[in-house]
Motif scaffolding. Structure first.
Motif, PDB file in Angstrom:
ATOM      1  N   LEU A   3       0.838  -1.187   0.000  1.00 29.79           N
ATOM      2  CA  LEU A   3       0.000   0.000   0.000  1.00 29.79           C
ATOM      3  C   LEU A   3       0.882   1.249   0.000  1.00 29.79           C
ATOM      4  O   LEU A   3       1.983   1.242   0.563  1.00 29.79           O
ATOM      5  N   ALA A   4       0.392   2.298  -0.633  1.00 26.42           N
ATOM      6  CA  ALA A   4       1.084   3.582  -0.653  1.00 26.42           C
ATOM      7  C   ALA A   4       0.136   4.646  -0.129  1.00 26.42           C
ATOM      8  O   ALA A   4      -1.074   4.589  -0.397  1.00 26.42           O
ATOM      9  N   PRO A   5       0.652   5.619   0.611  1.00 24.23           N
ATOM     10  CA  PRO A   5      -0.242   6.627   1.187  1.00 24.23           C
ATOM     11  C   PRO A   5      -0.852   7.527   0.129  1.00 24.23           C
ATOM     12  O   PRO A   5      -0.230   7.835  -0.894  1.00 24.23           O
ATOM     13  N   SER A   6      -2.086   7.933   0.374  1.00 23.98           N
ATOM     14  CA  SER A   6      -2.724   8.940  -0.458  1.00 23.98           C
ATOM     15  C   SER A   6      -2.331  10.324   0.042  1.00 23.98           C
ATOM     16  O   SER A   6      -1.715  10.460   1.105  1.00 23.98           O
ATOM     17  N   VAL A   7      -2.705  11.337  -0.706  1.00 22.68           N
ATOM     18  CA  VAL A   7      -2.369  12.716  -0.349  1.00 22.68           C
ATOM     19  C   VAL A   7      -3.584  13.471   0.171  1.00 22.68           C
ATOM     20  O   VAL A   7      -3.518  14.161   1.186  1.00 22.68           O
ATOM     21  N   ASP A   8      -4.714  13.312  -0.517  1.00 20.19           N
ATOM     22  CA  ASP A   8      -5.900  14.104  -0.199  1.00 20.19           C
ATOM     23  C   ASP A   8      -6.986  13.337   0.535  1.00 20.19           C
ATOM     24  O   ASP A   8      -7.975  13.942   0.958  1.00 20.19           O
ATOM     25  N   VAL A   9      -6.838  12.027   0.656  1.00 21.33           N
ATOM     26  CA  VAL A   9      -7.809  11.211   1.378  1.00 21.33           C
ATOM     27  C   VAL A   9      -7.070  10.263   2.311  1.00 21.33           C
ATOM     28  O   VAL A   9      -5.864  10.039   2.149  1.00 21.33           O
ATOM     29  N   VAL A  10      -7.795   9.680   3.243  1.00 21.98           N
ATOM     30  CA  VAL A  10      -7.177   8.766   4.216  1.00 21.98           C
ATOM     31  C   VAL A  10      -6.897   7.382   3.626  1.00 21.98           C
ATOM     32  O   VAL A  10      -5.826   6.819   3.864  1.00 21.98           O
ATOM     33  N   PRO A  11      -7.821   6.780   2.858  1.00 18.58           N
ATOM     34  CA  PRO A  11      -7.536   5.436   2.355  1.00 18.58           C
ATOM     35  C   PRO A  11      -6.287   5.422   1.472  1.00 18.58           C
ATOM     36  O   PRO A  11      -6.114   6.301   0.619  1.00 18.58           O
ATOM     37  N   PRO A  12      -5.424   4.436   1.656  1.00 19.12           N
ATOM     38  CA  PRO A  12      -4.246   4.333   0.798  1.00 19.12           C
ATOM     39  C   PRO A  12      -4.612   3.718  -0.547  1.00 19.12           C
ATOM     40  O   PRO A  12      -5.709   3.202  -0.740  1.00 19.12           O
ATOM     41  N   ARG A  13      -3.667   3.774  -1.471  1.00 18.05           N
ATOM     42  CA  ARG A  13      -3.832   3.143  -2.775  1.00 18.05           C
ATOM     43  C   ARG A  13      -2.985   1.882  -2.829  1.00 18.05           C
ATOM     44  O   ARG A  13      -2.112   1.664  -1.978  1.00 18.05           O
ATOM     45  N   ILE A  14      -3.253   1.039  -3.806  1.00 14.35           N
ATOM     46  CA  ILE A  14      -2.450  -0.156  -4.022  1.00 14.35           C
ATOM     47  C   ILE A  14      -1.202   0.269  -4.797  1.00 14.35           C
ATOM     48  O   ILE A  14      -1.304   0.790  -5.917  1.00 14.35           O
ATOM     49  N   ALA A  15      -0.044   0.091  -4.202  1.00 12.51           N
ATOM     50  CA  ALA A  15       1.190   0.636  -4.756  1.00 12.51           C
ATOM     51  C   ALA A  15       1.508   0.094  -6.139  1.00 12.51           C
ATOM     52  O   ALA A  15       2.054   0.810  -6.984  1.00 12.51           O
ATOM     53  N   GLN A  16       1.192  -1.165  -6.399  1.00 15.98           N
ATOM     54  CA  GLN A  16       1.523  -1.787  -7.682  1.00 15.98           C
ATOM     55  C   GLN A  16       0.531  -1.434  -8.787  1.00 15.98           C
ATOM     56  O   GLN A  16       0.757  -1.772  -9.954  1.00 15.98           O
ATOM     57  N   ALA A  17      -0.579  -0.783  -8.456  1.00 14.99           N
ATOM     58  CA  ALA A  17      -1.617  -0.509  -9.450  1.00 14.99           C
ATOM     59  C   ALA A  17      -1.072   0.393 -10.555  1.00 14.99           C
ATOM     60  O   ALA A  17      -0.321   1.336 -10.289  1.00 14.99           O
ATOM     61  N   PRO A  18      -1.471   0.150 -11.800  1.00 10.99           N
ATOM     62  CA  PRO A  18      -1.006   1.009 -12.885  1.00 10.99           C
ATOM     63  C   PRO A  18      -1.562   2.423 -12.809  1.00 10.99           C
ATOM     64  O   PRO A  18      -0.947   3.360 -13.325  1.00 10.99           O
ATOM     65  N   TRP A  19      -2.712   2.584 -12.183  1.00  5.37           N
ATOM     66  CA  TRP A  19      -3.402   3.885 -12.111  1.00  5.37           C
ATOM     67  C   TRP A  19      -4.304   3.870 -10.893  1.00  5.37           C
ATOM     68  O   TRP A  19      -4.902   2.853 -10.563  1.00  5.37           O
ATOM     69  N   ALA A  20      -4.378   4.992 -10.216  1.00  8.05           N
ATOM     70  CA  ALA A  20      -5.280   5.100  -9.070  1.00  8.05           C
ATOM     71  C   ALA A  20      -5.773   6.535  -8.977  1.00  8.05           C
ATOM     72  O   ALA A  20      -5.070   7.479  -9.372  1.00  8.05           O
TER      73      ALA A  20
END
Length: 203
Positions: A115-132
């Motif tokens: 997981l990678a931290p988001s900037v504007d929201v609390v839920p993180p993103r999936i780090a390996q995802a091609p786009w989020a």
């Protein structure tokens, strides 16, 4: 043959829709539960609908036994979520995340996803995802108390560096291998593509 929507069952209408509206993009949605557990669940009733503001919509239905899915519980509580897209290397784990996980077990942790931290929201993103895309609720449409149509406003885009030409603002199509949903346990690759010349109207 033809069917009046009012004359076929709920399940038959579902099959008529998902069997022909193909392939469908998949929103792999990450949210955060009340105890901090990160949930990740795929939804294929999904697409993008506008760019100003950037809007996406996906549908969250109840489980077959009537239970409300963790994704909706978390979004209703926080108003925030991240839509991650998936590609071929991530497809199997995306499919596995559709299983019936209890709220205290986070799919990313269980499946070994970073997981990678988001900037504007609390839920993180999936780090390996091609786009989020980090999102907040823009509008919710309640459908018969059985399904929520969640319209999300995109606040920030994350694009994997190897897939994007920032000068041309174009995706490297030869490197991007998204996966589409067919039906049941069937998915499709998108590397067999057709290119047509620009369309022209009548002279």
């Amino acid at each position: 043959m033809q069917y009046a929507a009012s004359e076929v069952s709920h399940h038959e209408r579902y099959k008529l829709l998902i069997s022909f509206i193909l392939p469908r993009p998949i929103a792999w949605v990450t949210t955060v539960g009340p105890t901090g557990v990160v949930n990740a669940a795929p939804f294929s009733f999904f697409n993008a609908f506008a760019e100003d503001p950037p809007l996406i919509m996906f549908a969250i239905n109840k489980r077959p036994d009537g239970r409300i899915k963790d994704t909706w519980v978390n979004i209703e509580r926080t108003g925030q979520f991240v839509v991650n897209l998936t590609d071929e290397p991530l497809a199997e784990k995306m499919h596995q995340s559709s299983g019936d996980f209890p709220p205290e077990i986070g799919e990313p942790n269980y499946l070994g996803l970073s997981l990678a931290p988001s900037v504007d929201v609390v839920p993180p993103r999936i780090a390996q995802a091609p786009w989020a895309m980090e999102c907040r609720i823009w509008q919710v449409i309640n459908v018969k108390d059985d399904r929520q149509l969640v319209i999300g406003e995109g606040l920030r885009f994350h694009v994997r560096d190897d897939l994007w030409d920032p000068k041309a603002m174009r995706v490297h199509t030869e490197k991007y291998r998204p996966v589409g949903r067919m039906f049941a346990d069937r998915y499709c690759r998108t590397d067999d593509r057709i290119i047509f010349p620009p369309a022209e109207g009548p002279a």
